[in-house]
Enzyme design. Sequence first.
Site, PDB file in Angstrom:
ATOM      1  CE  LYS A  32       3.357   5.228   4.434  1.00 36.84           C
ATOM      2  NZ  LYS A  32       2.072   4.595   4.819  1.00 36.84           N
ATOM      3  CB  SER A  90       1.636   1.580   2.348  1.00 36.59           C
ATOM      4  OG  SER A  90       1.124   2.427   3.352  1.00 36.59           O
ATOM      5  CB  SER A 141      -0.174   1.244   5.944  1.00 36.50           C
ATOM      6  OG  SER A 141      -0.592   0.742   4.709  1.00 36.50           O
TER       7      SER A 141
HETATM    8  N1  GLN Z   1      -2.918  -2.625   2.330  1.00 37.31           N
HETATM    9  C1  GLN Z   1      -4.003  -1.692   2.402  1.00 37.31           C
HETATM   10  C2  GLN Z   1      -4.222  -1.049   1.070  1.00 37.31           C
HETATM   11  O1  GLN Z   1      -3.493  -1.343   0.182  1.00 37.31           O
HETATM   12  C3  GLN Z   1      -3.758  -0.675   3.480  1.00 37.31           C
HETATM   13  C4  GLN Z   1      -2.955   0.482   3.044  1.00 37.31           C
HETATM   14  C5  GLN Z   1      -2.747   1.517   4.124  1.00 37.31           C
HETATM   15  O2  GLN Z   1      -3.114   1.347   5.284  1.00 37.31           O
HETATM   16  N2  GLN Z   1      -2.247   2.667   3.710  1.00 37.31           N
HETATM   17  O3  GLN Z   1      -5.083  -0.252   0.884  1.00 37.31           O
END
Ligand code: GLN
Length: 453
Positions: free
Chosen positions: A58, A133, A157
């Site tokens: 990532k 994400s 995410s």
């Molecule tokens: N969807 C969540 C957010 O937008 C989780 C994001 C993540 O785990 N990086 O914060």
Amino acid sequence: FSSVELTKEAFKRIDQTDSKVGAFLALNEAEAIKQAEAADARGYQDSNVLNGIPLGIKDNIITDGLTTTAASRMLEDFVPIYDATVVSKLKEAGAVNVGKLNMDEFAMGGTTETSYFKETKNPWDLNKVPGGSSGGSAAAVASGQILASLGTDTGGSIRQPAAFNGIVGMKPTYGRVSRYGLIAFASSLDQIGPFTRTVTDNALMLEAISGHDKRDSTSAKLEVPQFSANLTGQIAGMKVALPKEYFQAGVSQEIQTAVRKAAQQFEEMGAIVEEVNLPTLSYGIPAYYIIASSEASSNLQRFDGIRYGYRAEGVNSLDELYIRTRSEGFGMEVKRRIMLGTFSLSSGFYDAYFKKASQVRTLIKRDFERIFNDYDFILGPTTTTTAYNLGTKVEDPIQMYVSDLLTVTINLAGVPAITVPGGFSSEGLPIGIQLIGNYFEEAKLYQAAFAFE
Ligand code: GLN
């Protein structure tokens, strides 16, 4: 076959499919072939279980000499001069780094659509989001481009995109994996973890990246168990908690049915499944968005146009430099989080927001601890729906936030959770089943997930 052949196959597959899927932000071809040649020369040993395996990382995890953007304009040209600890550990385990994977900007989002650079699509249906994400990390594994990848999970995410892509994703216990070299979003919630197609592969990946690191003061001083050693399929006698709160209107009927079916499967394998209460579930979203945004507003202060990253041109004062750099370098969602976080931390509002959210966090933690006094793991859904159409939620942040209902409380508590494929919706889209464990009991989760898959 050799690692060079396997790695060349990976690049061929990327060449054939990535114009459609859009998983990669940067390819590391020349270097990857060299790593593969070295792997072939070295040969497989017990100490390098990932020898010669092509995988992806990532793009918020820094890689020496390879552009790392966190999918932000702010870091468009950022080339790190050292590796994150997880990247060094993967190298030690013999892995080949194929490239960097698309994501939501600074890991804020659930669809990968907040990336400054490109859209990633769900390989099961190219009109659907891959989740986020870590959408690129999930789509690359699901589409067969690479065998495994690393993602990060602050509020879901890893688990949500794994569920949307029909693969296995693990968010380890907070402290299990070093965060050194991870571009921070919310430091008390962030964890790095693996995406794979099988539970065994996932266990091998987590073994490779886990362990104490003196460069991350929150990493745990604990031995790393051999997660892959315990995979016998034997789970008779394990006690499984099934929270009633998961069966609510916010969770799609098809997903509820898939969880009931999974519960039955566990019973047939000799586990004892009992219904429990998890009353703090509904407090997760507000507490998470206040805490995560507060920490983000603090972590993102470093992007000031001075030290590294994007810098606005033609400014007349230092204030103007800060303002224009940050206005131009950050996207909408990132700005929204910075504003929400700065507000929650400001004097006069701190007690009502950040402090209150921290107290709620303690209650959530206790709720999990109470259940783990009596049960080996919690069984439930990973997401409230299956993957939805691209473009449908990105303009509606609240809609986007509430869809994190089933993942965020796990990060607030710091416990580990894994998602494994649990069937398909009537539309043919994958459904994820989530297993949540007690602190540092990833081995038990792998054991149960292996028996289930
Ligand atoms: N969807 C969540 C957010 O937008 C989780 C994001 C993540 O785990 N990086 O914060």
